[in-house]
Design a protein around this motif. Structure first.
Motif, PDB file in Angstrom:
ATOM      1  N   TRP A  13      -3.847 -78.891 -44.483  1.00 34.42           N
ATOM      2  CA  TRP A  13      -3.871 -78.488 -45.824  1.00 34.42           C
ATOM      3  C   TRP A  13      -2.407 -78.083 -46.314  1.00 34.42           C
ATOM      4  CZ3 TRP A  13      -3.195 -73.807 -48.362  1.00 34.42           C
ATOM      5  CH2 TRP A  13      -3.597 -73.496 -49.908  1.00 34.42           C
ATOM      6  N   LYS A  14      -1.819 -77.176 -45.300  1.00 35.77           N
ATOM      7  CA  LYS A  14      -0.545 -76.706 -45.423  1.00 35.77           C
ATOM      8  C   LYS A  14       0.326 -76.380 -44.176  1.00 35.77           C
ATOM      9  CE  LYS A  14       2.450 -73.431 -48.228  1.00 35.77           C
ATOM     10  NZ  LYS A  14       2.520 -72.753 -49.435  1.00 35.77           N
ATOM     11  N   ILE A  31      -2.278 -74.433 -41.875  1.00 36.16           N
ATOM     12  CA  ILE A  31      -3.624 -74.109 -42.499  1.00 36.16           C
ATOM     13  C   ILE A  31      -4.452 -75.379 -42.362  1.00 36.16           C
ATOM     14  CG2 ILE A  31      -4.697 -73.249 -44.515  1.00 36.16           C
ATOM     15  CD1 ILE A  31      -2.796 -71.180 -43.340  1.00 36.16           C
ATOM     16  N   GLU A  33      -8.005 -77.259 -43.681  1.00 33.92           N
ATOM     17  CA  GLU A  33      -8.996 -77.013 -44.346  1.00 33.92           C
ATOM     18  C   GLU A  33     -10.382 -77.795 -43.777  1.00 33.92           C
ATOM     19  OE1 GLU A  33     -11.888 -78.190 -47.361  1.00 33.92           O
ATOM     20  OE2 GLU A  33     -10.506 -79.804 -46.689  1.00 33.92           O
ATOM     21  N   GLU A  38     -10.261 -72.633 -45.885  1.00 33.59           N
ATOM     22  CA  GLU A  38      -8.978 -72.597 -45.143  1.00 33.59           C
ATOM     23  C   GLU A  38      -9.041 -72.006 -43.809  1.00 33.59           C
ATOM     24  OE1 GLU A  38      -6.343 -71.170 -48.135  1.00 33.59           O
ATOM     25  OE2 GLU A  38      -7.253 -72.439 -49.736  1.00 33.59           O
ATOM     26  N   GLU A  56       1.036 -82.857 -43.958  1.00 32.32           N
ATOM     27  CA  GLU A  56       0.048 -82.382 -44.800  1.00 32.32           C
ATOM     28  C   GLU A  56      -0.902 -83.391 -45.240  1.00 32.32           C
ATOM     29  OE1 GLU A  56       1.802 -80.121 -47.776  1.00 32.32           O
ATOM     30  OE2 GLU A  56       2.341 -78.386 -46.549  1.00 32.32           O
TER      31      GLU A  56
END
Length: 70
Positions: A13-14, A31, A33, A38, A56
């Motif tokens: 996700w990040k 992070i 998902e 999260e 990402e």
């Protein structure tokens, strides 16, 4: 050198660090998902980010290497 691996399958996700960043033990580095949750992935040791193996949006499996620290 140490590797940071995915603790579960999910999408990246990040990415919260960049190559060359210093990170501390326990610091969030990526992070994931998974199932609308999260999940922070933390560095298990301190070091400098040498290489990031994911982008990402990538899907990763449990145990995949996400990044390397030196």
């Amino acid at each position: 050198m140490s590797q940071v691996v995915a603790s579960m399958a999910g999408s990246v996700w990040k990415i919260v660090v960049s190559v060359g960043d210093e990170v501390g033990e326990g610091q969030d580095v990526i992070i994931l998902e998974s199932m609308k949750m999260e999940i922070p992935i933390v560095a298990e040791s301190s070091g400098v980010v040498k290489q990031i193996h994911v982008q990402e949006g990538d899907f990763v499996n449990e145990g995949d290497v996400l990044l390397e620290l030196e």
